[in-house]
Design an enzyme around this catalytic site. Structure first.
Site, PDB file in Angstrom:
ATOM      1  N   SER A  56       0.864  -1.202   0.091  1.00  0.00           N
ATOM      2  CA  SER A  56      -0.007  -0.038   0.062  1.00  0.00           C
ATOM      3  C   SER A  56       1.037   1.151   0.148  1.00  0.00           C
ATOM      4  O   SER A  56       1.884   1.266  -0.919  1.00  0.00           O
ATOM      5  CB  SER A  56      -1.026   0.038   1.172  1.00  0.00           C
ATOM      6  OG  SER A  56      -1.892   0.855   0.838  1.00  0.00           O
ATOM      7  N   ASP A 106      -5.363  -3.387  -3.034  1.00  0.00           N
ATOM      8  CA  ASP A 106      -4.541  -3.450  -1.998  1.00  0.00           C
ATOM      9  C   ASP A 106      -4.129  -4.571  -1.269  1.00  0.00           C
ATOM     10  O   ASP A 106      -4.691  -5.545  -0.994  1.00  0.00           O
ATOM     11  CB  ASP A 106      -5.308  -2.683  -0.756  1.00  0.00           C
ATOM     12  CG  ASP A 106      -4.164  -1.681   0.083  1.00  0.00           C
ATOM     13  OD1 ASP A 106      -3.246  -2.421   0.286  1.00  0.00           O
ATOM     14  OD2 ASP A 106      -4.421  -0.471   0.153  1.00  0.00           O
TER      15      ASP A 106
END
Length: 262
Positions: free
Chosen positions: A44, A156
């Protein structure tokens, strides 16, 4: 100190939206203590910071880049059945900073974690376009539209490995230092739909992260409970919190690496 003890140290940078500014403070502490990093991984926002670091950006340069970023401004409105926003602009920022580069061109080995939302499997990028990998790794589901990659929909990497220790161990790291941004996170009543979705997203992974970081030699966990996930007004304070947590932890880690006196 016996340099052989730290010559293959891997650094894993976890996810946490704007709290990722704390990674800059950790990089500062590593630089001040002259700790060499042999490889780096990111998930991320950690993937964004890791990519800059792996391609030779100093902590000061990454700090200045972070000051200029507006997390929400990275997102262009792209209403679809898959997400509220697109983080394509995020990929553009990476390309602007690094050029169109392959992950294999990094000065130190770089890996970034994403999730194949169609199969529920972890995807680890160690080659291919850097910007695309960063976009995929930071694509928070429900907020950002998934990144299409080789027929898969990627989101993600936090869903699979919030603090990416495994890629470092699989790459042969002798020691692993990781950074968990959410260990002390305090959830607050959200002010908008983005805050609501972020709370829902991150609350699902906080319990599993401890299992992932437990195999690291050192897990740096700054107390970022005073900051929220999307407020960019406290970036300098978040960086300082990362530095203040990392410096003593790294000093103690180095002390443990010194050979015993006869």
């Amino acid at each position: 100190m016996n340099n052989r003890d730290i010559q293959k140290t891997g650094l894993g940078l976890g996810g946490g939206a704007v709290l990722g500014a704390a990674h800059v403070g950790v990089l500062r502490a590593l630089a001040e203590l002259h700790i060499p990093v042999a490889m780096v991984s990111g998930t991320s926002i950690g993937a964004f910071i890791a990519s800059l670091y792996a391609f030779g950006k100093s902590w000061q340069e990454i700090r200045d880049i972070s000051f200029d970023l507006d997390w929400l401004d990275m997102s262009g409105l792209a209403l679809s059945q898959y997400g509220l926003l697109s983080n394509r602009k995020f990929g553009g920022i990476v390309t602007e900073l690094l050029g169109q580069r392959d992950i294999r061109d990094a000065l130190i080995p770089l890996s970034m974690v994403a999730t194949d939302i169609g199969s529920g499997k972890k995807v680890v990028f160690t080659e291919g376009d850097v910007a695309s990998a960063v976009m995929a790794s930071s694509c928070i589901p429900g907020i950002f539209r998934p990144v299409e990659f080789e027929g898969a929909l990627l989101v993600d990497g936090v869903l699979m490995e919030n603090v990416p220790v495994a890629p470092l161990l699989e790459s042969g790291a002798d020691s692993v230092i990781c950074v968990d941004l959410l260990a002390h996170h305090a959830f607050r009543k959200p002010d908008n739909i983005i805050g609501l979705l972020l709370n829902a997203f991150y609350s699902t992974i906080t319990n599993t992260t401890a299992l992932q970081t437990g195999v690291a030699d050192l897990c740096i966990s700054p107390d970022l409970s005073g900051f929220n996930l999307i407020g960019t007004g406290n970036i300098p304070d978040i960086m300082e919190a990362g530095y203040q947590a990392a410096l003593p932890a790294l000093k103690a880690w180095l002390e443990g690496k010194r050979p015993a006196l006869p």
